[in-house]
Design an enzyme around this catalytic site. Structure first.
Site, short mmCIF file in Angstrom:
data_model
loop_
_atom_site.label_atom_id
_atom_site.label_comp_id
_atom_site.label_asym_id
_atom_site.label_seq_id
_atom_site.Cartn_x
_atom_site.Cartn_y
_atom_site.Cartn_z
N HIS A 296 -4.31 -3.35 6.58
CA HIS A 296 -4.50 -3.73 5.04
C HIS A 296 -5.91 -3.95 4.46
O HIS A 296 -6.15 -5.09 4.36
CB HIS A 296 -3.47 -4.78 4.69
N ASP B 214 0.75 -1.17 -0.08
CA ASP B 214 0.02 -0.22 0.00
C ASP B 214 0.82 1.30 0.04
O ASP B 214 0.51 2.15 -0.52
CB ASP B 214 -0.94 -0.01 1.40
P1 NAX Z 1 -2.49 -18.13 -4.23
O1 NAX Z 1 -3.73 -18.75 -4.02
O2 NAX Z 1 -1.99 -18.18 -5.49
O3 NAX Z 1 -1.52 -19.09 -3.28
C1 NAX Z 1 -1.91 -19.24 -1.96
C2 NAX Z 1 -1.10 -20.59 -1.68
O4 NAX Z 1 -0.99 -20.75 -0.21
C3 NAX Z 1 -1.69 -22.00 -2.35
O5 NAX Z 1 -0.66 -22.77 -3.01
C4 NAX Z 1 -2.31 -22.70 -1.19
O6 NAX Z 1 -2.19 -24.24 -1.50
C5 NAX Z 1 -1.19 -22.26 0.05
N1 NAX Z 1 -1.80 -22.50 1.39
C6 NAX Z 1 -3.16 -22.20 1.67
N2 NAX Z 1 -3.24 -22.58 3.05
C7 NAX Z 1 -1.85 -22.90 3.50
C8 NAX Z 1 -1.31 -23.31 4.67
N3 NAX Z 1 -2.08 -23.36 5.86
N4 NAX Z 1 -0.07 -23.50 4.83
C9 NAX Z 1 0.82 -23.47 3.48
N5 NAX Z 1 0.40 -23.08 2.32
C10 NAX Z 1 -0.88 -22.91 2.15
O7 NAX Z 1 -2.43 -16.87 -3.64
P2 NAX Z 1 -1.41 -15.58 -3.69
O8 NAX Z 1 -2.11 -14.69 -4.84
O9 NAX Z 1 -0.28 -16.25 -3.55
O10 NAX Z 1 -1.92 -14.88 -2.42
C11 NAX Z 1 -1.63 -15.20 -1.14
C12 NAX Z 1 -2.20 -14.30 0.06
O11 NAX Z 1 -1.67 -13.17 0.16
C13 NAX Z 1 -3.59 -14.09 0.00
O12 NAX Z 1 -4.22 -14.48 1.07
C14 NAX Z 1 -3.84 -12.84 -0.46
O13 NAX Z 1 -5.17 -12.18 -0.28
C15 NAX Z 1 -2.75 -12.16 0.04
N6 NAX Z 1 -2.30 -10.86 -0.42
C16 NAX Z 1 -2.05 -9.81 0.43
C17 NAX Z 1 -1.42 -8.60 0.13
C18 NAX Z 1 -1.05 -7.73 0.98
O14 NAX Z 1 -0.47 -6.62 0.70
N7 NAX Z 1 -1.15 -8.06 2.47
C19 NAX Z 1 -1.37 -8.28 -1.31
C20 NAX Z 1 -1.48 -9.39 -2.31
C21 NAX Z 1 -2.28 -10.46 -1.64
O15 NAX Z 1 -3.70 -10.04 -2.12
#
Ligand code: NAX
Length: 330
Positions: free
Chosen positions: A190, A162
């Site tokens: 966030h 952000d």
């Molecule tokens: P993806 O869905 O591409 O990847 C997430 C991965 O996490 C998947 O491979 C899944 O199998 C794995 N996963 C789920 N639960 C798990 C656990 N308990 N232990 C280990 N692995 C696990 O998502 P992606 O685009 O990589 O985003 C990941 C996270 O970042 C989401 O929650 C998203 O909302 C968050 N974000 C946060 C941002 C921020 O600024 N704080 C911005 C970007 C993003 O939106």
């Protein structure tokens, strides 16, 4: 940072098979965060995601990075965080269609509680934790609450994306370079309620607030930064990944190596009561990294208009906290 063998660091990335993981791991392995230390990587995934993480590990090997040490792929939390000096908690449960925010909070609480406990028990004493998975602030609060014995200041959440988005918007508006801007602040959560604040922002040392039209700041800048994630999804068709990974790297690099001279960055961390933010609430503040620790910048004057936006963030985060307390996760 102390190392767990000579000149080596261990870095855990959860969600290593996902899209942010794919943008993050190669840059860590190349040495962008930990200088010339050898990097041992621990990729923690779910049963469903572990195959993708195996594929990432094959590509990491193919990069022949001189600094890459061991790569461990696991679905076991304790093994995933063992001896970690840095933990990027990226993996989270995405919001499903029709799901209430409280359900999402509860579902993610079940992930981040055990991860906090495992970090306290198995990570290195100097571990630095950054939560990227959403809702990042409250997930970080859950990690800190379950990490018994770990200094809560070692658990942070990502608002640097952000912060970077805010810098980019102002640079574009003024037709200047991002590198000439300093002292941007993102306060709070966030979420769409966040407060990107340009009150202290400077261009080559001069405050820019007077150069920016107030209506543009309130009606365009703040909402655009706060809703940039949705804009990216609309245009790209998928959520931000490379920019989120880049911000997470910026956050960890500055934490380890210090913030740039004369500047500060935005970091969500458990409040110590600064600026009247209730203690323990994971809130984004202007911070400097001094001797490897985050320090909240003190003494900034807060106008009634700023206070109103800060208060909205306190309220929202307290509501998130109440939802996870009700679910028995805090
Ligand atoms: P993806 O869905 O591409 O990847 C997430 C991965 O996490 C998947 O491979 C899944 O199998 C794995 N996963 C789920 N639960 C798990 C656990 N308990 N232990 C280990 N692995 C696990 O998502 P992606 O685009 O990589 O985003 C990941 C996270 O970042 C989401 O929650 C998203 O909302 C968050 N974000 C946060 C941002 C921020 O600024 N704080 C911005 C970007 C993003 O939106």
């Amino acid at each position: 940072m102390t190392t767990n063998n000579q000149n080596a660091v261990t870095v855990t990335v959860t969600g290593a098979g996902g899209q942010i993981g794919y943008s993050l791991l190669f840059r860590i392995a190349k040495g962008e965060v930990f200088g010339d230390s050898v990097v041992n990587l621990r990729l923690l995934e779910t049963e469903q995601g572990v195959q993708a993480a195996r594929g990432v590990a094959l590509e990491l090997a193919d990069c022949a990075f001189p600094l890459l040490g061991e790569v461990t792929i696991t679905t076991e939390i304790d093994e995933g965080v063992k001896d970690a000096n840095a933990v990027f908690l990226v993996g989270a449960k995405p919001r499903q269609k029709g799901e209430e925010r409280a359900d999402l909070l509860a579902a993610n609480g079940k992930i981040f509680g055990p991860q906090g406990k495992a970090i306290a028990e198995h990570a290195a004493e100097d571990v630095r934790v950054i939560v990227v998975g959403n809702p990042a602030n409250t997930n970080a609060a859950i990690v800190a609450a379950h990490a018994e014995g770990l200094d809560p200041r070692r658990v942070t959440a990502l608002t640097r994306l952000d912060h970077n988005r805010g810098l980019a918007q102002v640079a574009d508006k003024l037709g200047v370079a991002v590198r000439d801007l300093k002292n941007m602040t993102v306060w709070g959560n966030h979420s769409a309620s966040q407060f990107p604040d340009i009150a202290e922002l400077t261009l080559n040392g001069e405050k820019v607030a007077d150069k920016l039209d107030e209506a543009w700041v309130n009606d365009e800048f703040i909402p655009r930064v706060a809703k940039r994630g949705a804009e990216i999804i609309e245009v790209r068709g998928r959520s931000s990944a490379a920019s989120a990974a880049s911000a997470a790297l910026d956050h960890m690099r500055d934490w380890v190596n210090g913030t740039a001279e004369g500047d500060w960055v935005s970091v969500a961390l458990p409040s110590d009561g600064s600026y009247g933010i209730p203690e323990g609430l994971v809130f984004s503040f202007p911070c400097r990294s001094v001797n490897g620790e985050w320090e909240i910048v003190q003494g900034l004057e807060i106008s009634p208009a700023q206070q109103e936006r800060i208060d909205a963030n306190i309220k929202e985060l307290q509501e998130e906290k109440a939802a996870v307390v009700e679910a028995g996760l805090l």
